[in-house]
Design a protein around this motif. Structure first.
Motif, PDB file in Angstrom:
ATOM      1  N   PRO A  37     -49.161 -38.783   4.068  1.00 34.06           N
ATOM      2  CA  PRO A  37     -48.815 -39.761   5.107  1.00 34.06           C
ATOM      3  C   PRO A  37     -48.488 -41.170   4.588  1.00 34.06           C
ATOM      4  O   PRO A  37     -49.137 -41.670   3.671  1.00 34.06           O
ATOM      5  N   PHE A  41     -46.295 -42.262   9.544  1.00 37.74           N
ATOM      6  CA  PHE A  41     -47.117 -41.154  10.022  1.00 37.74           C
ATOM      7  C   PHE A  41     -48.232 -41.688  10.924  1.00 37.74           C
ATOM      8  O   PHE A  41     -48.575 -41.085  11.940  1.00 37.74           O
ATOM      9  N   GLU A  44     -46.841 -42.496  14.270  1.00 38.75           N
ATOM     10  CA  GLU A  44     -46.497 -41.255  14.999  1.00 38.75           C
ATOM     11  C   GLU A  44     -47.765 -40.547  15.491  1.00 38.75           C
ATOM     12  O   GLU A  44     -47.812 -40.065  16.621  1.00 38.75           O
ATOM     13  N   PHE A  51     -49.580 -33.590  16.065  1.00 36.78           N
ATOM     14  CA  PHE A  51     -49.320 -34.100  14.709  1.00 36.78           C
ATOM     15  C   PHE A  51     -50.610 -34.675  14.113  1.00 36.78           C
ATOM     16  O   PHE A  51     -50.952 -34.406  12.959  1.00 36.78           O
ATOM     17  N   LEU A  55     -52.519 -33.425  10.673  1.00 36.29           N
ATOM     18  CA  LEU A  55     -52.918 -34.270   9.537  1.00 36.29           C
ATOM     19  C   LEU A  55     -54.410 -34.099   9.270  1.00 36.29           C
ATOM     20  O   LEU A  55     -54.849 -33.993   8.120  1.00 36.29           O
ATOM     21  N   ALA A 161     -41.267 -35.716   8.739  1.00 30.98           N
ATOM     22  CA  ALA A 161     -42.454 -35.715   9.613  1.00 30.98           C
ATOM     23  C   ALA A 161     -42.004 -36.069  11.036  1.00 30.98           C
ATOM     24  O   ALA A 161     -41.072 -36.845  11.211  1.00 30.98           O
ATOM     25  N   PRO A 162     -42.614 -35.500  12.058  1.00 28.24           N
ATOM     26  CA  PRO A 162     -43.777 -34.611  12.052  1.00 28.24           C
ATOM     27  C   PRO A 162     -43.440 -33.123  11.938  1.00 28.24           C
ATOM     28  O   PRO A 162     -44.329 -32.286  11.934  1.00 28.24           O
ATOM     29  N   GLU A 165     -45.189 -30.966   9.081  1.00 23.91           N
ATOM     30  CA  GLU A 165     -46.636 -30.742   9.226  1.00 23.91           C
ATOM     31  C   GLU A 165     -46.893 -29.687  10.315  1.00 23.91           C
ATOM     32  O   GLU A 165     -47.726 -28.805  10.148  1.00 23.91           O
TER      33      GLU A 165
END
Ligand code: UDP
Length: 240
Positions: A37, A41, A44, A51, A55, A161-162, A165
């Motif tokens: 990240p 990130f 977001e 998301f 993470l 991203a996202p 992920e």
């Protein structure tokens, strides 16, 4: 123990420790994934719950951007080191070449992953890239099957991203891979389509400035990044 930076929890690791962790996960069997990240990130994840969960569920969480390190410092809980996705990927490539661990490259525009593979094999003799696939496919199932059939143990997932992920969480285990790493635009860099900042600028933490000059259309995206530092200041003042 992870360190919380505005809701995203980061590993306290040096680049070497991050690689050791990755090697152990591959040896361990089962499916694992790593994320890298940056401040975008964090912003977001504040508004995108799936998301944020992706993470949170990662086996390795590496602070990719200097903004994350600054924010952590402002919050009074500094991170041990910055570990960029590129540096982590390069460390993995050296190890995979040595150990003959098959790698699959997923993502970027058509043709980019194949060119990245050619360059990687030149730079890391002995590396086995067992397949590539661009990141603009419509159906997930054939891609999952392609990775599974390739026998890949490690997959670089470069869908931005996202998306990357969420893709790793949803489809990773079904591919049979042991480790997936979300690496954003890294395939463009490996292919030689996007240049990294000169080493001196990287050391000074000015890679963002280099990217801004080279890709001015990112300006809109980057204008939001100081927000993360402001949020960190606010959180610190509120004693969080
Ligand atoms: N990308 C992709 N599929 C998509 C959207 C993006 O493969 O549906 C790729 C895109 O071509 C680029 C990467 O994902 O190679 C994202 O790059 P970006 O510069 O946004 O990522 P960053 O390095 O900033 O994380």
């Amino acid at each position: 123990m992870r360190t919380d930076v505005l809701g995203v929890k980061f590993d306290q690791v040096t680049p070497e420790e991050a690689l050791a962790q990755a090697r152990a996960l591959v040896a361990d069997g089962g499916f694992h994934y790593a994320v890298t990240p940056n401040p975008e990130f964090i912003l977001e994840a504040e508004k995108n719950e799936p998301f944020a969960r992706a993470l949170d569920g990662a086996d390795i969480v590496l602070p990719d951007g200097v903004g994350v390190l600054y924010a952590a410092k402002i919050l009074g809980r500094p991170l041990k080191a910055r570990v960029t996705g590129m540096a982590f990927a390069c460390g993995l490539l050296g190890w995979m070449a040595e150990q003959d661990i098959p790698l699959f490259l997923l993502g970027a525009k058509p043709g980019v992953a194949a060119r990245a593979a050619e360059r990687m094999v030149q730079d890391y003799p002995g590396l086995r890239v067992c397949g590539t696939q661009d990141g603009y496919f419509q159906d997930d199932a054939p891609v999952v099957e392609e990775i599974r059939a390739s026998g890949a143990q490690v997959v670089f997932v470069c869908l931005g991203a996202p998306k990357q992920e969420l893709w790793m969480v949803q489809h990773g285990a079904a591919t049979g891979a042991r480790l997936m790493v979300g690496l954003g635009g890294c395939l463009d860099v490996f292919a030689g389509d996007v240049q990294r900042a000169p080493a001196a600028m990287q050391k000074m933490g000015l890679e963002w400035l280099y990217r801004l000059v080279k890709q001015p259309k990112r300006a809109g995206r980057m204008a939001r990044l100081p927000l993360v530092l402001l949020q960190a200041c606010g959180a610190r003042l509120r004693g969080r």
